[in-house]
Design a protein around this motif. Sequence first.
Motif, PDB file in Angstrom:
ATOM      1  N   LEU A 153      20.519   5.595  12.779  1.00 23.65           N
ATOM      2  CA  LEU A 153      19.545   5.773  11.701  1.00 23.65           C
ATOM      3  C   LEU A 153      19.215   7.238  11.411  1.00 23.65           C
ATOM      4  N   ARG A 154      19.651   8.159  12.248  1.00 23.22           N
ATOM      5  CA  ARG A 154      19.409   9.585  11.989  1.00 23.22           C
ATOM      6  C   ARG A 154      19.953  10.001  10.628  1.00 23.22           C
ATOM      7  N   ALA A 155      21.072   9.410  10.229  1.00 19.79           N
ATOM      8  CA  ALA A 155      21.714   9.762   8.956  1.00 19.79           C
ATOM      9  C   ALA A 155      20.836   9.409   7.755  1.00 19.79           C
ATOM     10  N   TRP A 203      11.860   7.376  17.623  1.00 20.23           N
ATOM     11  CA  TRP A 203      11.962   8.591  18.438  1.00 20.23           C
ATOM     12  C   TRP A 203      13.426   9.002  18.589  1.00 20.23           C
ATOM     13  N   PHE A 204      14.291   8.020  18.906  1.00 18.76           N
ATOM     14  CA  PHE A 204      15.722   8.315  19.017  1.00 18.76           C
ATOM     15  C   PHE A 204      16.308   8.738  17.669  1.00 18.76           C
ATOM     16  N   ALA A 205      15.735   8.255  16.568  1.00 11.82           N
ATOM     17  CA  ALA A 205      16.204   8.618  15.225  1.00 11.82           C
ATOM     18  C   ALA A 205      15.721  10.000  14.808  1.00 11.82           C
ATOM     19  N   ARG A 206      14.871  10.604  15.631  1.00 12.04           N
ATOM     20  CA  ARG A 206      14.327  11.945  15.383  1.00 12.04           C
ATOM     21  C   ARG A 206      13.541  12.021  14.068  1.00 12.04           C
ATOM     22  N   ILE A 207      12.757  10.998  13.819  1.00  9.02           N
ATOM     23  CA  ILE A 207      11.920  10.991  12.625  1.00  9.02           C
ATOM     24  C   ILE A 207      10.738  11.925  12.889  1.00  9.02           C
ATOM     25  N   LEU A 214       0.824  -1.206   0.000  1.00 13.65           N
ATOM     26  CA  LEU A 214       0.000   0.000   0.000  1.00 13.65           C
ATOM     27  C   LEU A 214       0.861   1.261   0.000  1.00 13.65           C
ATOM     28  N   LEU A 215       1.933   1.264   0.774  1.00 16.45           N
ATOM     29  CA  LEU A 215       2.824   2.424   0.816  1.00 16.45           C
ATOM     30  C   LEU A 215       3.447   2.694  -0.549  1.00 16.45           C
ATOM     31  N   VAL A 216       3.846   1.636  -1.239  1.00 16.49           N
ATOM     32  CA  VAL A 216       4.460   1.795  -2.561  1.00 16.49           C
ATOM     33  C   VAL A 216       3.419   2.231  -3.591  1.00 16.49           C
ATOM     34  N   GLN A 217       2.196   1.709  -3.476  1.00 11.38           N
ATOM     35  CA  GLN A 217       1.126   2.120  -4.394  1.00 11.38           C
ATOM     36  C   GLN A 217       0.779   3.594  -4.210  1.00 11.38           C
ATOM     37  N   ARG A 218       0.788   4.028  -2.955  1.00  6.65           N
ATOM     38  CA  ARG A 218       0.428   5.413  -2.641  1.00  6.65           C
ATOM     39  C   ARG A 218       1.450   6.405  -3.201  1.00  6.65           C
ATOM     40  N   ALA A 219       2.714   6.064  -3.083  1.00  9.57           N
ATOM     41  CA  ALA A 219       3.789   6.916  -3.594  1.00  9.57           C
ATOM     42  C   ALA A 219       4.851   6.014  -4.210  1.00  9.57           C
ATOM     43  N   GLU A 220       4.951   6.062  -5.515  1.00 13.91           N
ATOM     44  CA  GLU A 220       5.839   5.148  -6.226  1.00 13.91           C
ATOM     45  C   GLU A 220       7.297   5.266  -5.774  1.00 13.91           C
ATOM     46  N   LYS A 221       7.714   6.467  -5.457  1.00 12.60           N
ATOM     47  CA  LYS A 221       9.099   6.677  -5.024  1.00 12.60           C
ATOM     48  C   LYS A 221       9.195   6.574  -3.500  1.00 12.60           C
ATOM     49  N   THR A 222       8.799   5.433  -2.979  1.00  9.88           N
ATOM     50  CA  THR A 222       8.867   5.196  -1.540  1.00  9.88           C
ATOM     51  C   THR A 222       9.945   4.165  -1.253  1.00  9.88           C
ATOM     52  N   GLU A 223      10.801   4.495  -0.332  1.00 14.87           N
ATOM     53  CA  GLU A 223      11.847   3.578   0.102  1.00 14.87           C
ATOM     54  C   GLU A 223      11.463   3.101   1.498  1.00 14.87           C
ATOM     55  N   ILE A 224      11.279   1.797   1.654  1.00 12.35           N
ATOM     56  CA  ILE A 224      10.829   1.239   2.929  1.00 12.35           C
ATOM     57  C   ILE A 224      11.962   0.462   3.586  1.00 12.35           C
ATOM     58  N   HIS A 225      12.283   0.860   4.808  1.00 15.13           N
ATOM     59  CA  HIS A 225      13.244   0.133   5.633  1.00 15.13           C
ATOM     60  C   HIS A 225      12.468  -0.425   6.820  1.00 15.13           C
TER      61      HIS A 225
END
Length: 134
Positions: free
Chosen positions: A80-82, A102-106, A27-38
């Motif tokens: 992961l902040r980087a 939260w620690f990654a400041r997303i 669903l995330l990829v369908q919503r926005a084709e340029k989505t990178e999922i980790h």
Amino acid sequence: MSGVEKVLVVGPSWVGDMVMAQALYRLLVQRAEKTEIHVVAPAWSLPVLARMPEVTRGIELAVGHGELGLVRRYALGVELRAERYTHAIVLPRSAKAALVPWFARIPQRTGFRGEWRYGCSMTCGDSIRISIRR
């Protein structure tokens, strides 16, 4: 990486739940084709994630099930902040599951209110309540 939405998902700890989470990734990829999922997940699930074409990267969370592992979660979050994620989705209902994003400041964190309703309010900016009717 202009125009790419980077999403960090804190994955579930159970194999069936991890397989079902693929519907979210699709669903995330369908919503926005340029989505990178980790996906942050237990080590056992990395081979499962490697077989999901929607998932760009599986990231091991070296913390046992039920273990707080605050130092390891903090270290992973700082590392992961980087990555400069645009959004985090926390699938488990525990407050400790929301700590890495939260620690990654997303900036935008979405999760379910679970065992620590006030804790998720602190660590997940957007919380979702699910009502189950029987």
